[in-house]
Scaffold this active site. Structure first.
Site, short mmCIF file in Angstrom:
data_model
loop_
_atom_site.label_atom_id
_atom_site.label_comp_id
_atom_site.label_asym_id
_atom_site.label_seq_id
_atom_site.Cartn_x
_atom_site.Cartn_y
_atom_site.Cartn_z
N LYS A 1 0.88 -1.20 0.04
CA LYS A 1 -0.11 -0.04 0.08
C LYS A 1 0.93 1.15 0.21
O LYS A 1 1.98 1.35 0.67
CB LYS A 1 -0.92 0.02 1.21
CG LYS A 1 -1.90 1.12 1.32
CD LYS A 1 -2.89 0.92 2.50
CE LYS A 1 -3.87 2.24 2.49
NZ LYS A 1 -4.88 1.81 3.64
N SER B 1 -9.88 2.19 2.49
CA SER B 1 -8.98 2.77 1.75
C SER B 1 -7.91 2.04 1.02
O SER B 1 -7.37 2.34 0.07
CB SER B 1 -8.24 3.83 2.71
OG SER B 1 -7.38 3.14 3.60
N SER C 1 -10.20 -0.25 6.74
CA SER C 1 -9.59 -0.29 5.49
C SER C 1 -9.09 -1.57 4.95
O SER C 1 -8.75 -1.47 3.75
CB SER C 1 -8.78 0.75 5.39
OG SER C 1 -9.53 1.98 5.26
N1 GLN Z 1 -13.60 4.35 6.13
C1 GLN Z 1 -12.90 4.96 7.33
C2 GLN Z 1 -12.58 6.45 7.32
O1 GLN Z 1 -12.91 6.93 6.13
C3 GLN Z 1 -11.61 4.04 7.69
C4 GLN Z 1 -10.59 4.12 6.98
C5 GLN Z 1 -9.50 3.42 7.22
O2 GLN Z 1 -9.71 2.40 7.98
N2 GLN Z 1 -8.19 3.75 6.95
O3 GLN Z 1 -12.06 6.77 7.82
#
Ligand code: GLN
Length: 483
Positions: A72, A147, A171
């Protein structure tokens, strides 16, 4: 080799059916043929090939030896562009490796490139990346989740067998669910955050996204372990979940959370959920109703704490010490303002504004302090529940993958609710896994297993047994609507 697991590829390398070099060349051909998925931000073909040429995989080599993986794009990798999906870091070449990159390199895996992601990991659909949307390989024009959307896409499309992700509120698990994969967020502190670009430090955890629980265990064991460079790293040996896959975990008690209100899900989702429970029972588990009274406060609690931490973490990007520098500046203040206005996208700005507000002197007690108190209540609820059950089961996500632009454009909270089932384990610091358990409208959906602290072995063991009795993890997208 497309769509093969780590174990299967390792067998091919050991028996010399193909060499690590052939495998890497084949992987880059696949990646180049599938550029329209947009799952990579940058590739590292030269280094990957050079490493592959030197690798001789033998029977006693690490299972990851010669295995192509995708990182990532928030894990710092020395000399490789690391953008965090943002214009702010569009030209950032880290001078050092993150612990995750270091550990997976040391195990012999070959990093082929850095995957696309929501900007600074803020999002649930990979639509906030400066580098554009990532397609779900199951359906073009549909989100892969976020994400870690690029990570999930690269594995679901069969380009690589494994990818790294991070999970602050879901995410790893939500994109794994939306792409038909298995992903685990370990206990907070299991994997060092050294060199992992911070979003919300008390919630962020790295973890693997793979096709199977077995492959996740191989990656997790290689990524975990104490690291003195991260002050929140747990002072424990690396996990041993792969060896524990054969351990007999008998008579597991599995809890269903009353407050999650499964009856409110679509009929199809309910049927899938109940069918999976039957598989669990056939594996010797018993199902119990449990209550987590404060669980429905987890989304609002998260959306105070995560923005608060991000507003602090992202203050370093000022165009002087870190990040994009505006060319329009006349003095120091306009340099800060213009650099940050140009460098950050809308969602990141929204979070910084919320975070700054809830931390401000006048509102700290009303929002931030209150959220921390509720976080403690959620943690207490889980601690109590784990006296009654060994694992907790829920859907991973309230819906299957959706079309680009169809959620959250008018009201961002619509997208925030995507993490209804995943966020609470980040708030409590608990390990949780998502694995595929069927299809809704032709798209994969996931089921989530949450365990008590440090129980990654139990979770992966049970998920592996589920996958030995079911076939969902073997399903492949057909790419029919991609050219
Ligand atoms: N969807 C959540 C957010 O927007 C979690 C994102 C994540 O786990 N990095 O913050």
């Amino acid at each position: 080799m497309q769509f093969k697991t780590i174990k299967e590829i390792n067998a091919g390398l050991v028996s010399k059916k193909f060499s690590a070099e052939e495998l890497i060349k084949y992987t880059f051909d696949l990646i180049n043929e599938n550029k329209d998925l947009n799952c990579f931000i940058s590739l590292d073909e030269e280094n990957a090939l050079a490493k592959a040429k030197k690798i001789k995989v033998k029977k006693d080599s690490h299972l990851l030896s010669g295995i192509p993986i995708a990182q990532k794009d928030l894990f710092c990798a020395k000399g490789i562009k690391t953008t965090c999906g943002s214009k702010m870091l569009e030209n950032f070449y880290p001078p050092y490796n993150s612990k995750v990159v270091e550990a997976l390199d040391a195990a012999g895996s070959i990093c082929v490139g850095k995957t696309n992601m929501d900007e600074f990991a803020m999002g649930s659909s990979n639509e906030t990346s400066f580098f554009g949307n990532v397609h779900n390989p199951w359906k073009k024009g549909f989100v892969p989740g976020g994400s870690s959307g690029g990570a999930a896409c690269s594995v679901a499309a069969g380009l690589v067998p494994a990818a790294t992700g991070t999970d602050t509120g879901g995410s790893i698990r939500q994109p794994a669910a939306l792409c038909g994969l298995t992903g685990i967020k370990p206990t907070y502190g299991r994997i060092s955050r050294w060199g992992m670009i911070a979003f919300a430090s008390s919630l962020d955890q790295a973890g693997p996204v793979c096709r199977t629980a077995e492959d996740c265990s191989i990656l997790l064991d290689a990524m975990s372990g104490y690291d003195s460079r991260d002050t929140t790293s747990l002072n424990l040996d690396p996990t041993n979940t792969f060896a524990d896959l054969s351990k007999p975990y008998e008579n597991l008690r599995i809890g269903i959370v009353d407050e999650f209100n499964i009856d409110a899900l679509s009929k199809e989702s309910q049927t899938l959920f109940n069918e999976s429970l039957k598989v669990f029972e056939s594996l010797g588990a018993s199902i119990h109703k449990i209550s987590l009274p404060n669980i429905n406060q987890s989304v609002p609690t998260y959306y105070v704490i995560a923005p608060a931490e991000c507003s602090s973490n992202l203050s370093r990007y000022d165009g002087v010490k870190f990040g994009h520098r505006s060319l329009e500046a006349e003095d120091l203040e306009s340099l800060y303002i213009n650099s940050r206005s140009e460098g950050f996208g809308d969602e990141v700005k929204r979070r910084i504004l919320i975070g700054t507000y809830v931390l401000s002197a006048g509102y700290y007690d009303a929002y931030y302090k209150k959220a921390q108190q509720v976080r403690r209540l959620i943690k207490n609820d889980y601690e109590k529940a784990f006296k009654e059950v060994d694992l907790i089961v829920s859907p991973t996500s309230p819906s299957e993958a959706f079309e680009f632009g169809s959620k959250g454009t008018q009201d961002p909270t619509e997208l925030y609710l995507e993490d209804l089932y995943t966020i609470s384990s980040n708030l409590a610091g608990l390990p949780a896994l998502s694995m595929p358990h069927g299809f809704v409208n032709g798209l994969p959906v996931g089921i989530q297993l949450t365990g008590n602290y440090l129980e990654e072995s139990m979770i992966l063991n049970f998920a592996n047994r589920f996958q030995q009795s079911t076939d969902f993890h073997n399903a492949k997208p057909t790419f029919e609507d991609f050219q």
